[in-house]
Design a protein around this motif. Structure first.
Motif, PDB file in Angstrom:
ATOM      1  N   LEU A  10       0.844  -1.200   0.000  1.00  0.00           N
ATOM      2  CA  LEU A  10       0.000   0.000   0.000  1.00  0.00           C
ATOM      3  C   LEU A  10       0.884   1.256   0.000  1.00  0.00           C
ATOM      4  O   LEU A  10       0.483   2.303  -0.505  1.00  0.00           O
ATOM      5  CB  LEU A  10      -0.910  -0.016   1.241  1.00  0.00           C
ATOM      6  CG  LEU A  10      -2.055   0.975   1.289  1.00  0.00           C
ATOM      7  CD1 LEU A  10      -2.981   0.803   0.094  1.00  0.00           C
ATOM      8  CD2 LEU A  10      -2.855   0.811   2.577  1.00  0.00           C
ATOM      9  N   ASN A  44     -11.816   3.293   2.151  1.00  0.00           N
ATOM     10  CA  ASN A  44     -10.876   3.471   1.044  1.00  0.00           C
ATOM     11  C   ASN A  44     -11.033   2.344   0.013  1.00  0.00           C
ATOM     12  O   ASN A  44     -11.524   1.261   0.344  1.00  0.00           O
ATOM     13  CB  ASN A  44      -9.458   3.447   1.634  1.00  0.00           C
ATOM     14  CG  ASN A  44      -8.401   4.002   0.714  1.00  0.00           C
ATOM     15  OD1 ASN A  44      -8.697   4.550  -0.333  1.00  0.00           O
ATOM     16  ND2 ASN A  44      -7.146   3.862   1.119  1.00  0.00           N
ATOM     17  N   THR A  46      -8.723   0.152  -2.792  1.00  0.00           N
ATOM     18  CA  THR A  46      -7.331  -0.034  -3.231  1.00  0.00           C
ATOM     19  C   THR A  46      -7.264  -0.954  -4.441  1.00  0.00           C
ATOM     20  O   THR A  46      -7.593  -0.542  -5.547  1.00  0.00           O
ATOM     21  CB  THR A  46      -6.442  -0.550  -2.087  1.00  0.00           C
ATOM     22  OG1 THR A  46      -7.036  -1.742  -1.550  1.00  0.00           O
ATOM     23  CG2 THR A  46      -6.269   0.483  -1.000  1.00  0.00           C
TER      24      THR A  46
END
Ligand code: DX5
Ligand code: ZN
Length: 215
Positions: A10, A44, A46
């Motif tokens: 990440l 979020n 990703t």
């Protein structure tokens, strides 16, 4: 037992993912931690299955896939087929203990390791029924969703409890705000796997950063 270090991509440069995976691979990483977020379970979004499939082609390190998603059972097969070696789901994403048992069974049916994770506000006691059947417990020491947050030391205390009641060979992994100092605290409590994103990728000496977590 040596600590298993799983750098979180990440914090890597997604435009140079192959370079950044090899960077940690060549500098002592044991696993590659892949944070999958769906914008529902966490705020979020990703990466997903296609990225895992591509990563499988460029590294031999085990892919440690952390599912921060609702309905993880729907995605076991795609992630397993894409090359996940360890598939970790969140306790909070499943609503009955029968479903948790079924999900663990399903993950194992693909011949891969299964992890179960708890968020900061979840008590470690909820894990007791599963400790003998999962391969790994993942204790979150930040609210899942973003890299670069501050380590919550009260969450790390949960490791002590898990260590006391868990079978000897259980992998106890910690994720969130891990650096040399916080990693040491977690290891003292009994953790044997550390995830670190920003500490490793922002370091000017990646090898030294990984070694500082390992020993
Ligand atoms: C957070 C993720 C972590 C994250 C850790 O929700 O699960 O894996 O990448 O990042 P750092 O090490 O920067 O806290
Ligand atoms: Zn993670």
């Amino acid at each position: 037992m040596q600590t298993i270090i799983s750098p979180s991509i990440l914090s890597a440069d997604f435009a140079n993912l192959e370079r950044d995976v090899k960077l940690v691979q060549d500098n002592g990483a044991d696993w590659i931690h892949v944070d999958v977020m769906d914008g529902h379970f966490v705020p979020n979004i990703t990466i997903g299955v296609p990225v895992v499939k591509s990563l499988k082609k460029i590294t031999d390190l085990p892919l440690d896939v952390h599912l921060m998603i609702d309905n993880p059972d729907k995605y076991v097969e795609p992630f397993a087929n894409a090359g996940a070696d360890i598939l970790t789901f969140h306790y909070e994403a499943i609503f009955s203990s029968q479903n948790i048992l079924d999900l663990i069974k399903k993950i194992h049916s693909f011949g891969i390791k299964c992890g179960i994770s708890i968020k900061p506000k979840t008590s470690p006691e909820v894990l007791i029924p599963y400790l003998d059947i999962v391969d790994m417990v993942l204790v979150m020491t930040v609210e899942p969703g973003f890299g670069g947050q501050e380590f919550m030391s009260d969450c790390a205390e949960k490791i002590k409890f898990i260590k006391q009641v868990a079978p000897e060979n259980l992998i106890i992994q910690v994720d969130g705000g891990i650096n040399e100092k916080t990693g040491k605290i977690c290891k003292e409590f009994g953790a044997n796997s550390l995830v670190a994103g920003s500490y490793i990728y922002k370091s000017s000496d990646i090898k030294k950063a990984i070694q500082s977590l390992k020993y």
